[in-house]
Design a protein around this motif. Structure first.
Motif, short mmCIF file in Angstrom:
data_model
loop_
_atom_site.label_atom_id
_atom_site.label_comp_id
_atom_site.label_asym_id
_atom_site.label_seq_id
_atom_site.Cartn_x
_atom_site.Cartn_y
_atom_site.Cartn_z
N GLU A 142 8.02 7.04 87.46
CA GLU A 142 8.02 5.63 87.07
C GLU A 142 9.21 5.30 86.18
O GLU A 142 9.86 4.26 86.35
CB GLU A 142 6.71 5.32 86.32
CG GLU A 142 6.61 3.88 85.83
CD GLU A 142 5.37 3.64 84.98
OE1 GLU A 142 5.22 2.51 84.48
OE2 GLU A 142 4.57 4.58 84.82
N ASP A 143 9.54 6.20 85.25
CA ASP A 143 10.68 5.96 84.36
C ASP A 143 12.00 6.06 85.12
O ASP A 143 12.96 5.34 84.82
CB ASP A 143 10.67 6.96 83.20
CG ASP A 143 9.54 6.71 82.22
OD1 ASP A 143 8.87 5.67 82.35
OD2 ASP A 143 9.32 7.56 81.34
N LEU A 144 12.05 6.95 86.10
CA LEU A 144 13.29 7.12 86.86
C LEU A 144 13.65 5.88 87.67
O LEU A 144 14.83 5.57 87.84
CB LEU A 144 13.16 8.33 87.80
CG LEU A 144 13.35 9.71 87.17
CD1 LEU A 144 13.01 10.80 88.17
CD2 LEU A 144 14.79 9.88 86.69
N TYR A 195 20.99 -3.06 79.37
CA TYR A 195 21.10 -1.72 79.96
C TYR A 195 22.56 -1.39 80.28
O TYR A 195 23.08 -0.33 79.91
CB TYR A 195 20.23 -1.68 81.21
CG TYR A 195 20.29 -0.42 82.03
CD1 TYR A 195 19.44 0.66 81.75
CD2 TYR A 195 21.15 -0.31 83.13
CE1 TYR A 195 19.48 1.82 82.53
CE2 TYR A 195 21.18 0.83 83.90
CZ TYR A 195 20.35 1.90 83.60
OH TYR A 195 20.39 3.04 84.38
N ASP A 196 23.24 -2.31 80.96
CA ASP A 196 24.64 -2.08 81.35
C ASP A 196 25.56 -2.01 80.13
O ASP A 196 26.47 -1.18 80.07
CB ASP A 196 25.12 -3.18 82.29
CG ASP A 196 24.43 -3.15 83.65
OD1 ASP A 196 23.89 -2.08 84.01
OD2 ASP A 196 24.41 -4.18 84.34
N SER A 197 25.33 -2.88 79.15
CA SER A 197 26.18 -2.92 77.96
C SER A 197 26.08 -1.63 77.16
O SER A 197 27.09 -1.09 76.68
CB SER A 197 25.80 -4.11 77.06
OG SER A 197 25.95 -5.33 77.75
N THR A 210 15.93 0.28 88.31
CA THR A 210 16.16 -0.48 89.55
C THR A 210 15.38 -1.78 89.60
O THR A 210 15.58 -2.59 90.51
CB THR A 210 15.78 0.37 90.79
OG1 THR A 210 14.37 0.64 90.76
CG2 THR A 210 16.55 1.69 90.79
N VAL A 211 14.47 -1.99 88.63
CA VAL A 211 13.64 -3.20 88.66
C VAL A 211 13.73 -3.98 87.36
O VAL A 211 12.79 -4.68 86.98
CB VAL A 211 12.16 -2.84 88.98
CG1 VAL A 211 12.02 -2.38 90.41
CG2 VAL A 211 11.64 -1.78 88.02
N LEU A 212 14.85 -3.87 86.67
CA LEU A 212 15.03 -4.60 85.42
C LEU A 212 15.29 -6.08 85.70
O LEU A 212 15.92 -6.42 86.72
CB LEU A 212 16.22 -4.02 84.63
CG LEU A 212 16.09 -2.57 84.15
CD1 LEU A 212 17.41 -2.10 83.55
CD2 LEU A 212 14.96 -2.43 83.13
N ASN A 213 14.84 -6.95 84.80
CA ASN A 213 15.19 -8.36 84.95
C ASN A 213 16.62 -8.58 84.45
O ASN A 213 17.28 -7.65 83.98
CB ASN A 213 14.18 -9.26 84.22
CG ASN A 213 14.15 -9.03 82.72
OD1 ASN A 213 15.17 -8.70 82.11
ND2 ASN A 213 12.99 -9.21 82.10
N ASP A 214 17.10 -9.80 84.53
CA ASP A 214 18.51 -10.07 84.21
C ASP A 214 18.86 -9.73 82.77
O ASP A 214 19.91 -9.15 82.48
CB ASP A 214 18.84 -11.55 84.48
CG ASP A 214 18.82 -11.87 85.96
OD1 ASP A 214 18.91 -10.93 86.77
OD2 ASP A 214 18.73 -13.07 86.32
N ALA A 229 13.92 3.09 80.72
CA ALA A 229 14.98 3.14 81.72
C ALA A 229 16.22 3.82 81.17
O ALA A 229 16.85 4.66 81.83
CB ALA A 229 15.31 1.72 82.20
N LEU A 230 16.59 3.49 79.93
CA LEU A 230 17.76 4.11 79.30
C LEU A 230 17.56 5.61 79.11
O LEU A 230 18.44 6.42 79.44
CB LEU A 230 18.03 3.45 77.95
CG LEU A 230 18.59 2.02 77.98
CD1 LEU A 230 18.46 1.38 76.60
CD2 LEU A 230 20.05 2.01 78.43
N LEU A 231 16.41 5.98 78.58
CA LEU A 231 16.12 7.39 78.33
C LEU A 231 16.12 8.20 79.62
O LEU A 231 16.70 9.29 79.70
CB LEU A 231 14.77 7.54 77.61
CG LEU A 231 14.70 6.98 76.20
CD1 LEU A 231 13.25 6.95 75.71
CD2 LEU A 231 15.55 7.80 75.24
N ALA A 232 15.47 7.66 80.66
CA ALA A 232 15.37 8.38 81.94
C ALA A 232 16.75 8.54 82.58
O ALA A 232 17.06 9.60 83.14
CB ALA A 232 14.42 7.64 82.88
N THR A 233 17.58 7.50 82.52
CA THR A 233 18.91 7.58 83.13
C THR A 233 19.74 8.69 82.49
O THR A 233 20.37 9.49 83.19
CB THR A 233 19.65 6.23 82.97
OG1 THR A 233 18.93 5.22 83.67
CG2 THR A 233 21.06 6.32 83.54
#
Length: 206
Positions: free
Chosen positions: A38-40, A54-56, A44-48, A85-89
């Protein structure tokens, strides 16, 4: 808890670790954290808004630039989903990402999470001259030096002196004058949960 395992006499012989094992244990524990499916897929399902944060943040991480961020959002805006999401990436790439939170109960929400007082050795009672109780030669210092990202959730629940103590400690262990020693820090919280303080004065009439 500050006790030696050997005082409990669990085995016929004492358990001992050499200095390298002690310094590597914190890093090995972080690398051994299991990442859920789920974390991985969370990234891929983040809102704007989450995607922008996340990108910044990851742009700073992967370009090896220093940076500090604050994620502000009210309850129900799925801030925790962004942290996961950050931790899993990062962890999926065998990079160190440290997750902390001010509340002991909420620490269990984040995989591998721990309280800030435990993780950063922040003193419960300190003055403006105190810092975190972390030696530059310790395994914890080594872990924080190699950490690509540090997340501190519910930052607003802590005293401002705690954040200052973390800054001083990270500068010290990294031998750097950069803010937070050049580590990338993500602070998080909800200003709406902070009660206003109203000072009331009374006057006497004679």
């Amino acid at each position: 808890m500050g006790k030696d395992i050997n005082i409990f006499h669990l085995l016929d012989h004492d358990i001992s670790f050499d200095e390298y094992e002690l310094q590597s244990r914190e890093i090995n524990d972080e690398l051994a954290i299991i990442i859920s499916e789920e974390d991985l897929i969370a990234s891929t399902v983040l809102n704007d808004e989450h995607q922008y944060a996340y990108d910044s943040i990851l742009q700073k991480v992967f370009s090896n630039q220093a940076g500090s961020f604050f994620i502000d959002g009210s309850g129900g805006t799925q801030k925790t989903f962004l942290y996961k999401a950050l931790l899993a990436t990062l962890r999926s790439k065998q990079l160190i990402a440290v997750a902390t939170i001010s509340s002991d109960v909420a620490a269990s929400i984040l995989s591998g999470g721990g309280t800030t007082h435990l993780r950063f050795k922040i003193l419960l009672n300190f003055d403006k001259n105190n810092t975190c109780n972390v030696s530059k030669q310790s395994g914890l210092a080594r872990l924080l030096r190699v950490a690509k990202l540090i997340i501190w959730d519910e930052t607003l629940m802590s005293k401002k002196q705690s954040v200052g103590a973390l800054d001083i400690m990270l500068r010290d262990i990294n031998n750097s004058e950069l803010l937070f020693g050049g580590n990338i820090i993500v602070f998080c919280g909800d200003f709406r949960q902070i009660l206003p303080v109203v000072r009331k004065s009374t006057r006497r009439t004679i």
